[in-house]
Scaffold this motif. Structure first.
Motif, mmCIF file in Angstrom:
data_model
loop_
_atom_site.group_PDB
_atom_site.id
_atom_site.type_symbol
_atom_site.label_atom_id
_atom_site.label_comp_id
_atom_site.label_asym_id
_atom_site.label_seq_id
_atom_site.Cartn_x
_atom_site.Cartn_y
_atom_site.Cartn_z
ATOM 1 N N LEU A 48 70.837 -72.693 7.931
ATOM 2 C CA LEU A 48 71.603 -71.534 8.087
ATOM 3 C C LEU A 48 71.673 -71.006 6.587
ATOM 4 O O LEU A 48 71.460 -69.644 6.351
ATOM 5 N N SER A 49 71.711 -71.858 5.563
ATOM 6 C CA SER A 49 71.786 -71.310 4.253
ATOM 7 C C SER A 49 70.256 -70.916 3.880
ATOM 8 O O SER A 49 70.103 -69.700 3.415
ATOM 9 N N LEU A 50 69.162 -71.530 4.248
ATOM 10 C CA LEU A 50 68.117 -71.232 4.012
ATOM 11 C C LEU A 50 67.794 -69.598 4.623
ATOM 12 O O LEU A 50 66.729 -68.700 4.202
ATOM 13 N N ARG A 51 68.067 -69.434 5.997
ATOM 14 C CA ARG A 51 67.825 -68.391 6.624
ATOM 15 C C ARG A 51 68.711 -67.028 6.086
ATOM 16 O O ARG A 51 67.911 -66.152 5.922
ATOM 17 N N ALA A 52 69.854 -67.241 5.520
ATOM 18 C CA ALA A 52 70.437 -66.429 4.736
ATOM 19 C C ALA A 52 69.849 -66.085 3.580
ATOM 20 O O ALA A 52 69.901 -64.606 3.202
ATOM 21 N N ALA A 53 69.342 -66.748 2.849
ATOM 22 C CA ALA A 53 68.489 -66.526 1.703
ATOM 23 C C ALA A 53 67.052 -65.789 1.998
ATOM 24 O O ALA A 53 66.832 -64.621 1.385
ATOM 25 N N ASP A 54 66.631 -66.106 3.137
ATOM 26 C CA ASP A 54 65.374 -65.528 3.809
ATOM 27 C C ASP A 54 65.600 -64.076 3.807
ATOM 28 O O ASP A 54 64.939 -63.206 3.739
ATOM 29 N N LEU A 55 66.720 -63.743 4.716
ATOM 30 C CA LEU A 55 67.202 -62.633 5.046
ATOM 31 C C LEU A 55 67.508 -61.589 3.568
ATOM 32 O O LEU A 55 66.951 -60.158 3.848
ATOM 33 N N ALA A 56 67.980 -61.976 2.779
ATOM 34 C CA ALA A 56 68.290 -61.358 1.794
ATOM 35 C C ALA A 56 67.040 -61.138 1.016
ATOM 36 O O ALA A 56 66.921 -59.996 0.397
ATOM 37 N N SER A 57 66.095 -61.901 1.000
ATOM 38 C CA SER A 57 64.870 -61.679 0.465
ATOM 39 C C SER A 57 64.027 -60.705 1.072
ATOM 40 O O SER A 57 63.133 -59.816 0.325
ATOM 41 N N TYR A 58 64.269 -60.217 2.091
ATOM 42 C CA TYR A 58 63.478 -59.191 3.010
ATOM 43 C C TYR A 58 64.247 -57.903 2.966
ATOM 44 O O TYR A 58 63.934 -56.658 3.309
ATOM 45 N N LEU A 59 65.394 -57.380 2.086
ATOM 46 C CA LEU A 59 65.901 -56.391 1.735
ATOM 47 C C LEU A 59 65.065 -55.618 0.758
ATOM 48 O O LEU A 59 64.840 -56.168 -0.394
ATOM 49 N N VAL A 60 65.029 -54.189 0.866
ATOM 50 C CA VAL A 60 64.587 -53.596 -0.192
ATOM 51 C C VAL A 60 65.312 -52.095 -0.375
ATOM 52 O O VAL A 60 66.125 -51.786 0.307
ATOM 53 N N ARG A 61 65.340 -51.569 -1.653
ATOM 54 C CA ARG A 61 66.128 -50.498 -1.963
ATOM 55 C C ARG A 61 65.222 -49.190 -1.386
ATOM 56 O O ARG A 61 63.939 -48.994 -2.019
ATOM 57 N N GLN A 62 65.779 -48.332 -0.851
ATOM 58 C CA GLN A 62 65.160 -46.959 -0.580
ATOM 59 C C GLN A 62 65.278 -46.125 -1.485
ATOM 60 O O GLN A 62 65.996 -46.290 -2.423
ATOM 61 N N PRO A 63 64.417 -44.814 -1.472
ATOM 62 C CA PRO A 63 64.482 -44.008 -2.642
ATOM 63 C C PRO A 63 65.652 -43.055 -2.707
ATOM 64 O O PRO A 63 66.083 -42.997 -3.866
#
Length: 459
Positions: A48-63
């Motif tokens: 679960l911890s790795l999954r949470a970190a994985d999800l955070a790594s796919y966040l991007v900032r929009q314009p």
């Protein structure tokens, strides 16, 4: 279980080992099971911890400055394949919901406080539109869109497969542990028995020590160091005992020798006196003393000197000669003495003089107990036995073992006996490797038997 076995040193050593191995097996099996389930839970938490970190790594900032979750197609399909099993929700630092699956979980998370950098675990019992319980954790993580709070959870039954596999593994190896323990216990028992083997051999040697074997000492080789002082002390005690026996035997022999000359003088003086009832009584007393002295000398010789029993002896001749020599004396006692010999020589290995002494002692004993005008029969048997039977009162069964002990006399024994004659017979037979026995006669009385081992030539 007998009282002797309860006090066994081997049992005292083995029982604690059995208890230790049983408790050890139970503790180890329990520890393995606990660690297996704990590891399963730890693996689930780490996933679960790795999954949470994985999800955070796919966040991007929009314009426009907002954050967006940009999952690869394969992850989007993986989450979509099990929508009821795996859920997640992501909130930004401002508390706004960035992404959630399902949306109902996002609605629940919006009411929670932000997650911390240390995992916070939760149990979600009710989720709108879902019937499963969920176990999960929340973490504060850094991402490309800034700090975020990520909550991930898995349905309670989703880890059943992992637990099932772990259970199968545990039970596959759990039966091996008691088996190994039993094997180790068996080795421990065998090792204990082997370690105590010198002690058992020691007890056999100790059981063979008696008045005639006082020179034997307990072996001290290959003994446990804890037992060596005890064995050494016992051997020193045996040294003192042997010395005491030697002094006693020497005293007996010296006293008997010293008494022979005065008794011979007294006997000669009595023969020269005028007959009278008092003189006859004195002669009987002196004859008894002469007999006692002779028996004491015989005992001293048997104790001090190893009897040479290597000669070839014909029991027929020995018994016949003893009857011939003692017949006049028996007639003087108002008893008859008869001989019943074997048809062929009965040859045994032995000492002719010692065997003659044994037969004479039995004849004297039989004549003393036989009623007047009765007959004492001396028989030589082809199987290496000499029997002396009488018509006296016999020997009670309870006295037949003790009758060959030194100085033991029954209550019905004649007053002139000293209790040494039959003891001398037993010692002579022991030196010949045979035995002296007493039994009841077919028509009453007693039958004393000298049983010799037959020589190879006779067989």
């Amino acid at each position: 279980m007998s009282r002797r076995r309860l006090h066994s040193l081997q049992l005292r050593l083995v029982l604690p080992l059995v208890f230790l191995f049983i408790v050890g097996a139970a503790v180890i099996v329990g520890f393995v099971i606990w660690r297996a389930y704990d590891s399963a839970d730890s693996l689930a938490d780490r996933e679960l911890s790795l999954r949470a970190a994985d999800l955070a790594s796919y966040l991007v900032r929009q314009p426009d400055g907002t954050a967006r979750l940009d999952l690869p197609e394969n992850l989007r399909q993986a989450y979509g394949a099990a929508p009821a099993a795996d859920i997640f929700a992501i909130r930004g630092a401002d508390g706004r919901l960035i992404a959630a699956m399902p949306q109902s979980f996002g609605s629940v998370v919006e009411r929670w406080t932000s997650a911390s950098e240390h995992a916070g675990y939760f149990h979600l019992k009710e989720l709108p539109g879902r019937s499963d319980d969920y176990y999960g954790l929340g973490l504060a993580l850094d991402s490309a869109a800034g700090p975020v709070s990520v909550w991930v959870a898995r349905a309670n039954g989703a880890t059943a497969l992992v637990h099932s596999m772990l259970e199968e593994f545990v039970f596959d190896i759990a039966w091996v542990i008691p088996l190994f323990m039993l094997l180790a216990l068996g080795i421990a028992i065998l090792t204990t028995r082997k370690a105590l083997a010198p002690v058992r051999a020691l007890s056999e040697v100790a059981g063979s020590i008696g008045p005639s074997t006082t020179a034997v000492r307990l072996p001290q080789a290959s003994l446990p160091s804890e037992i060596e002082p005890l064995v050494a002390a016992v051997n020193r005690a045996l040294d003192r005992l042997e010395q005491g026996f030697a002094v006693q035997r020497q005293f007996t022999a010296n006293a008997a020798h010293e008494l022979r000359t005065p008794l011979a003088i007294v006997t000669g003086a009595l023969e020269g006196m005028d007959p009278s009832p008092e003189l006859d009584k004195l002669k009987l007393d002196v004859a008894r003393m002469n007999r006692l002295v002779g028996q004491l000398l015989s005992v001293a010789r048997l104790d001090a000197i190893a009897l040479d029993v290597s000669g070839m002896v014909d029991l027929n001749d020995v018994a016949r000669q003893a009857v011939a020599n003692m017949a006049p004396w028996a007639l003087a006692q108002s008893r008859r003495l008869a001989f019943d010999g074997a048809r062929h020589p009965v040859v045994v290995s032995g000492n002719v003089h010692a065997i003659d002494d044994a037969v004479r002692n039995l004849v004297e004993n039989a004549v003393a107990h036989a009623p007047p005008e009765s007959e004492v029969i001396v028989s030589a048997r082809p199987d290496g036995r000499i029997e002396v039977s009488d018509c006296g009162p016999g020997v009670p069964p309870q006295d037949r073992e003790r009758i060959f002990d030194r100085f033991w006399r029954s209550k019905a024994a004649p007053a002139h006996g000293a209790g040494l004659g039959l003891a001398i017979v037993a010692e002579i037979m022991k030196a010949h490797g045979g035995r002296a026995e007493v039994s009841a006669g077919a028509e009453g009385g007693a039958v004393f038997t000298l049983a010799f081992p037959m020589s190879a030539a006779a067989r």
